[in-house]
Write a protein that holds these residues in place. Structure first.
Motif, PDB file in Angstrom:
ATOM      1  N   LEU A  33      13.206  32.351   7.075  1.00  0.00           N
ATOM      2  CA  LEU A  33      12.082  31.761   7.486  1.00  0.00           C
ATOM      3  C   LEU A  33      12.294  30.106   7.655  1.00  0.00           C
ATOM      4  O   LEU A  33      13.291  29.808   6.920  1.00  0.00           O
ATOM      5  CB  LEU A  33      10.890  31.793   6.433  1.00  0.00           C
ATOM      6  N   ILE A  34      11.690  29.279   8.357  1.00  0.00           N
ATOM      7  CA  ILE A  34      11.764  28.028   8.434  1.00  0.00           C
ATOM      8  C   ILE A  34      10.885  27.440   7.132  1.00  0.00           C
ATOM      9  O   ILE A  34      11.418  26.356   6.637  1.00  0.00           O
ATOM     10  CB  ILE A  34      11.162  27.567  10.031  1.00  0.00           C
ATOM     11  N   GLN A  35       9.714  27.991   7.100  1.00  0.00           N
ATOM     12  CA  GLN A  35       8.808  27.394   6.013  1.00  0.00           C
ATOM     13  C   GLN A  35       7.793  28.474   5.762  1.00  0.00           C
ATOM     14  O   GLN A  35       7.504  29.326   6.510  1.00  0.00           O
ATOM     15  CB  GLN A  35       8.147  26.115   6.311  1.00  0.00           C
ATOM     16  N   PHE A  36       7.292  28.372   4.520  1.00  0.00           N
ATOM     17  CA  PHE A  36       6.156  29.315   4.201  1.00  0.00           C
ATOM     18  C   PHE A  36       5.542  28.827   2.688  1.00  0.00           C
ATOM     19  O   PHE A  36       6.215  28.121   2.118  1.00  0.00           O
ATOM     20  CB  PHE A  36       6.762  30.896   3.796  1.00  0.00           C
ATOM     21  N   GLY A  37       4.454  29.331   2.391  1.00  0.00           N
ATOM     22  CA  GLY A  37       3.782  29.058   1.017  1.00  0.00           C
ATOM     23  C   GLY A  37       2.320  29.918   1.087  1.00  0.00           C
ATOM     24  O   GLY A  37       2.051  30.421   2.024  1.00  0.00           O
ATOM     25  N   GLY A  38       2.001  29.884  -0.052  1.00  0.00           N
ATOM     26  CA  GLY A  38       0.706  30.827  -0.385  1.00  0.00           C
ATOM     27  C   GLY A  38       0.664  31.302  -1.929  1.00  0.00           C
ATOM     28  O   GLY A  38       1.195  30.699  -2.853  1.00  0.00           O
ATOM     29  N   HIS A  39      -0.329  32.387  -1.887  1.00  0.00           N
ATOM     30  CA  HIS A  39      -0.400  33.301  -3.376  1.00  0.00           C
ATOM     31  C   HIS A  39       0.179  34.407  -2.939  1.00  0.00           C
ATOM     32  O   HIS A  39       0.776  34.973  -2.133  1.00  0.00           O
ATOM     33  CB  HIS A  39      -1.899  33.216  -3.360  1.00  0.00           C
ATOM     34  N   SER A  40      -0.019  35.302  -4.168  1.00  0.00           N
ATOM     35  CA  SER A  40       0.330  36.452  -4.100  1.00  0.00           C
ATOM     36  C   SER A  40      -0.302  37.502  -3.313  1.00  0.00           C
ATOM     37  O   SER A  40       0.471  38.459  -2.813  1.00  0.00           O
ATOM     38  CB  SER A  40       0.253  37.203  -5.525  1.00  0.00           C
ATOM     39  N   PHE A  41      -1.429  37.119  -2.675  1.00  0.00           N
ATOM     40  CA  PHE A  41      -2.265  38.002  -1.852  1.00  0.00           C
ATOM     41  C   PHE A  41      -2.290  37.403  -0.482  1.00  0.00           C
ATOM     42  O   PHE A  41      -2.424  38.162   0.451  1.00  0.00           O
ATOM     43  CB  PHE A  41      -3.772  37.946  -2.399  1.00  0.00           C
ATOM     44  N   ALA A  42      -2.142  36.331  -0.150  1.00  0.00           N
ATOM     45  CA  ALA A  42      -2.163  35.526   1.215  1.00  0.00           C
ATOM     46  C   ALA A  42      -1.074  34.587   1.193  1.00  0.00           C
ATOM     47  O   ALA A  42      -0.802  33.631   0.283  1.00  0.00           O
ATOM     48  CB  ALA A  42      -3.739  34.961   1.358  1.00  0.00           C
ATOM     49  N   ALA A  43      -0.771  34.506   2.523  1.00  0.00           N
ATOM     50  CA  ALA A  43       0.510  33.243   2.701  1.00  0.00           C
ATOM     51  C   ALA A  43       0.535  33.028   3.960  1.00  0.00           C
ATOM     52  O   ALA A  43       0.047  33.599   5.089  1.00  0.00           O
ATOM     53  CB  ALA A  43       1.787  33.927   2.254  1.00  0.00           C
ATOM     54  N   GLY A  44       1.071  31.902   4.449  1.00  0.00           N
ATOM     55  CA  GLY A  44       1.562  31.427   5.885  1.00  0.00           C
ATOM     56  C   GLY A  44       3.038  31.135   6.046  1.00  0.00           C
ATOM     57  O   GLY A  44       3.739  30.956   4.807  1.00  0.00           O
ATOM     58  N   MET A  45       3.528  31.452   7.361  1.00  0.00           N
ATOM     59  CA  MET A  45       4.804  30.974   7.325  1.00  0.00           C
ATOM     60  C   MET A  45       5.145  30.728   8.738  1.00  0.00           C
ATOM     61  O   MET A  45       4.393  31.040   9.728  1.00  0.00           O
ATOM     62  CB  MET A  45       5.855  32.439   7.041  1.00  0.00           C
ATOM     63  N   LYS A  46       6.332  30.275   8.977  1.00  0.00           N
ATOM     64  CA  LYS A  46       7.074  29.667  10.214  1.00  0.00           C
ATOM     65  C   LYS A  46       8.395  30.376  10.190  1.00  0.00           C
ATOM     66  O   LYS A  46       9.110  30.251   9.384  1.00  0.00           O
ATOM     67  CB  LYS A  46       6.780  28.303  10.495  1.00  0.00           C
ATOM     68  N   LEU A  47       8.694  30.940  11.531  1.00  0.00           N
ATOM     69  CA  LEU A  47      10.135  31.349  11.612  1.00  0.00           C
ATOM     70  C   LEU A  47      10.444  31.310  13.047  1.00  0.00           C
ATOM     71  O   LEU A  47       9.617  31.294  13.955  1.00  0.00           O
ATOM     72  CB  LEU A  47      10.370  32.751  11.105  1.00  0.00           C
ATOM     73  N   LYS A  48      11.899  31.426  13.329  1.00  0.00           N
ATOM     74  CA  LYS A  48      12.390  31.599  14.475  1.00  0.00           C
ATOM     75  C   LYS A  48      11.890  32.827  15.269  1.00  0.00           C
ATOM     76  O   LYS A  48      12.060  33.754  14.757  1.00  0.00           O
ATOM     77  CB  LYS A  48      13.781  31.331  14.509  1.00  0.00           C
ATOM     78  N   THR A  49      11.568  32.942  16.717  1.00  0.00           N
ATOM     79  CA  THR A  49      11.404  34.024  17.052  1.00  0.00           C
ATOM     80  C   THR A  49      12.392  34.996  17.171  1.00  0.00           C
ATOM     81  O   THR A  49      12.094  36.272  17.060  1.00  0.00           O
ATOM     82  CB  THR A  49      10.748  33.640  18.700  1.00  0.00           C
ATOM     83  N   GLU A  50      13.586  34.564  17.216  1.00  0.00           N
ATOM     84  CA  GLU A  50      14.718  35.607  17.298  1.00  0.00           C
ATOM     85  C   GLU A  50      15.119  36.134  16.058  1.00  0.00           C
ATOM     86  O   GLU A  50      15.572  37.121  15.928  1.00  0.00           O
ATOM     87  CB  GLU A  50      16.007  34.287  17.776  1.00  0.00           C
ATOM     88  N   ASN A  51      14.293  35.664  14.923  1.00  0.00           N
ATOM     89  CA  ASN A  51      14.457  36.175  13.587  1.00  0.00           C
ATOM     90  C   ASN A  51      13.497  37.164  13.253  1.00  0.00           C
ATOM     91  O   ASN A  51      13.581  37.810  12.018  1.00  0.00           O
ATOM     92  CB  ASN A  51      14.660  35.067  12.425  1.00  0.00           C
ATOM     93  N   VAL A  52      12.400  37.370  14.003  1.00  0.00           N
ATOM     94  CA  VAL A  52      11.201  38.236  13.664  1.00  0.00           C
ATOM     95  C   VAL A  52      11.773  39.744  13.199  1.00  0.00           C
ATOM     96  O   VAL A  52      11.323  40.128  12.303  1.00  0.00           O
ATOM     97  CB  VAL A  52      10.288  38.354  14.923  1.00  0.00           C
ATOM     98  N   GLU A  53      12.689  40.474  14.008  1.00  0.00           N
ATOM     99  CA  GLU A  53      13.133  41.779  13.621  1.00  0.00           C
ATOM    100  C   GLU A  53      13.912  41.784  12.338  1.00  0.00           C
ATOM    101  O   GLU A  53      13.715  42.650  11.642  1.00  0.00           O
ATOM    102  CB  GLU A  53      13.834  42.290  14.752  1.00  0.00           C
ATOM    103  N   LEU A  54      14.728  40.606  12.406  1.00  0.00           N
ATOM    104  CA  LEU A  54      15.381  40.600  10.958  1.00  0.00           C
ATOM    105  C   LEU A  54      14.406  40.443   9.623  1.00  0.00           C
ATOM    106  O   LEU A  54      14.920  40.919   8.640  1.00  0.00           O
ATOM    107  CB  LEU A  54      16.681  39.453  11.057  1.00  0.00           C
ATOM    108  N   PHE A  55      13.613  39.618   9.964  1.00  0.00           N
ATOM    109  CA  PHE A  55      12.610  39.278   9.045  1.00  0.00           C
ATOM    110  C   PHE A  55      11.878  40.478   8.419  1.00  0.00           C
ATOM    111  O   PHE A  55      11.645  40.594   7.397  1.00  0.00           O
ATOM    112  CB  PHE A  55      11.780  38.138   9.436  1.00  0.00           C
ATOM    113  N   SER A  56      11.463  41.319   9.532  1.00  0.00           N
ATOM    114  CA  SER A  56      10.780  42.567   9.159  1.00  0.00           C
ATOM    115  C   SER A  56      11.820  43.338   8.512  1.00  0.00           C
ATOM    116  O   SER A  56      11.105  44.052   7.420  1.00  0.00           O
ATOM    117  CB  SER A  56      10.327  43.278  10.475  1.00  0.00           C
ATOM    118  N   HIS A  57      12.714  43.577   8.975  1.00  0.00           N
ATOM    119  CA  HIS A  57      13.636  44.567   8.341  1.00  0.00           C
ATOM    120  C   HIS A  57      14.098  44.199   6.917  1.00  0.00           C
ATOM    121  O   HIS A  57      14.120  44.938   5.940  1.00  0.00           O
ATOM    122  CB  HIS A  57      15.026  44.619   9.273  1.00  0.00           C
TER     123      HIS A  57
END
Length: 562
Positions: free
Chosen positions: A403-427
């Motif tokens: 991830l490039i950045q993220f933040g939030g709570h245990s139940f809800a959060a927001g994030m930003k990441l590189k598009t090329e990393n979406v599959e890796l992030f999900s895995h």
């Protein structure tokens, strides 16, 4: 039928005062019941100076007011940030500050929280002091920048801090910091802002006439309810008294908002805030800029306020349309991810101003933590909503390298990441979930507060439960169960996504029921059969006649509770 797990708190049929039955079944003792039913403004609100750095924050703000320095309130673009910004602006104006501005970042151009470009621009505009509300606890780089360029910064926030916290600011006021001595850690951002006001008045009571700060409680209630923080403890007191203030509100904006949403302001309740006021105010930041919502709350002119409220209603209608369209597309993607414990869904056409709403709906339908991302070229922005006991912020921490950045709570959060990393992030996230998720906890849990017999299924029972309000997170509207015969059911609504029921009791009394957004849950119901029904009691007014209605949560064949 949807797989659910019922937790019935008492198998015995309820007798006596239903409100007392509910509280006792929820584990309250006599002293706790007394405290819960009679919240106190004087005793339920803790000493604000127990919050970290509060003394330093108060001293710096009082200096700024005395020297007539320029103060900028830096808020978030959601309703918690907007109400907190409005609250401080109102207070500073009343307290005699001469140069006050509110800065709300653009969701689409600047993103969430403090950003470096804004810090530099505020310094260039001769700002002396920046006070954040509902953001800043993760702004390590921005706090350092402010210190470097000589811009005084006070951070007030309520989000979970990460391992690295900002340094160099005048104060970091957050009840969730490990150094906090404040006894209640679940304040909303607007609740922290109100604590700052209380601290300022303790230090210098002459800033306002005695008791005048209570007129700010309508904003506190609005932000607290709509940010879905636990409505217990101090938050329950703030929301309870805030609703009383709102029913007598002086704010042109809230009066106009009530009018366009067909709400009687003198009878407004927490449901109105959550389902009528909140979506309209949030629509501005989701589709355009949150300044429209801010302007409405700060408006003193009824004509202008009505125009702004009408615009927010129109934006909300557009938001609803986009939400349904994105939901349909995301639902199709979710069907292809059957083995994933956490759904990570992405599309370039989804607005990241709306994906959080849809993530909640997908999580509820599929009973899985869900992340929706808008693809923005080389990067993605999105929102996460958890499900069950899974902490989404812990999951994101485990994937922080993707991830490039993220933040939030245990139940809800927001994030930003590189598009090329979406599959890796999900895995990576799903690998973490394999160890962190208890499959049993991912079943939809329905906590039944009491079992009611047919004589208790009457309109008067709704009024008996009134003292339990306001309802919200961790003080949910009571759920009851009864065994009833299903007489008929049919799909209703524009999208045929709601279900209308008619039941009959053992006393041969007919009772209507409604289940919202639940058409997908039950496909094999049969009339003239007995079912165990989990429901909430409601008053339904039709053609000026009040009747009992059951808001149906779940239906099961008799005794099939797991």
């Amino acid at each position: 039928m949807t797989k659910t797990k019922w937790i019935i708190k008492s198998q015995s049929e309820a007798t006596g005062d239903l409100a007392m039955v509910v509280l006792k079944n929820r584990g309250f003792d006599e002293e706790q019941i007394e405290h819960f039913l009679h919240p106190s403004y004087l005793t339920d609100l803790a000493d604000p100076f127990l919050l970290p750095d509060m003394k330093a924050a108060v001293e710096r703000i009082l200096t700024a007011i005395e020297l007539q320095q320029k103060i900028v309130i830096y808020g978030d673009y959601d309703i918690d940030g907007i109400t907190a910004s409005s609250l401080l602006y109102d207070f500073f104006q009343s307290a005699g500050a001469q140069s006050i501005e509110v800065y709300i970042p653009d969701r689409f151009e600047e993103g969430y929280g403090l950003n470096s470009a804004a810090i530099k621009d505020l310094k260039k505009s001769a700002t002396d002091l920046v006070i954040t509300v509902d953001c800043g606890v993760t702004a390590v780089v921005q706090a350092k920048l402010a210190k470097t360029i000589g811009l005084d910064l006070i951070i007030t926030d309520h989000h979970e801090p990460l391992d690295d916290i900002p340094i160099g600011q005048i104060a970091l006021v957050n009840p969730k910091l490990s150094t906090s001595k404040y006894p209640f850690r679940e304040l909303a951002g607007v609740g922290v802002a109100f604590s700052l006001v209380r601290a300022l008045l303790i230090q210098k009571p002459t800033l306002l006439k005695a008791g005048q700060e209570k007129w700010l409680l309508d904003l506190v209630a609005l932000g607290t309810v709509c940010d879905v923080v636990p409505l217990v403890g101090e938050n329950r007191a703030l929301a309870s008294f805030g609703l009383q203030v709102m029913r007598k509100t002086r704010r042109a904006g809230l009066k106009a908002l009530a009018e366009v949403s067909a709400t009687e302001i003198s009878q407004v309740n927490e449901s109105d805030l959550g389902f009528r006021f909140g979506p309209r105010l949030n629509a501005a930041g989701r589709l355009e800029h949150a300044k429209t919502a801010l302007d409405l709350l700060l408006s003193t002119d009824l004509t202008q306020a009505h125009e702004l409220a009408q615009k927010l209603s129109e934006l909300n209608t557009e938001r609803q349309s986009q939400t349904q369209e994105i939901f349909n597309q995301a639902d199709m993607q979710a069907k292809k991810c059957g083995q994933d414990l956490v759904l990570v869904l992405a599309d370039k056409s989804w607005s990241h101003g709306i994906v959080g709403i849809v993530a909640s709906k997908i999580a509820e339908k599929w009973h899985k933590p869900t992340i929706l991302l808008q693809i923005l070229g080389d990067t993605c922005k999105g929102s996460a909503r958890s499900y069950g006991d899974f902490s989404i912020i812990d999951g994101l921490n485990a994937c922080s390298d993707t991830l490039i950045q993220f933040g939030g709570h245990s139940f809800a959060a927001g994030m930003k990441l590189k598009t090329e990393n979406v599959e890796l992030f999900s895995h990576t996230l799903n690998q973490y979930a394999l160890k962190a998720i208890n499959i049993e906890s991912m079943l939809q849990r329905i906590e039944v507060d009491a079992v009611l017999h047919s004589e208790q299924l009457k309109l008067e029972s709704v009024a008996v439960l009134g003292p339990l309000q306001p309802y919200g997170n961790e003080n949910v509207q009571p759920v009851f169960s009864s065994t009833l015969e299903l007489v008929e059911y049919r799909l209703i609504g524009q999208h045929l996504n709601h279900v209308k029921f008619r039941f009959i009791t053992d006393k041969k009394n007919y009772i209507d029921g409604i289940a919202f957004s639940s058409a997908h849950k039950w496909s094999d119901l049969k009339t003239e059969q007995m079912y165990d029904i989990a429901y909430k009691l409601q008053e339904n007014i039709w053609q000026d006649v009040a009747r009992l209605q059951l808001e149906v949560i779940d239906i099961k064949p008799i005794s099939a509770h797991s």
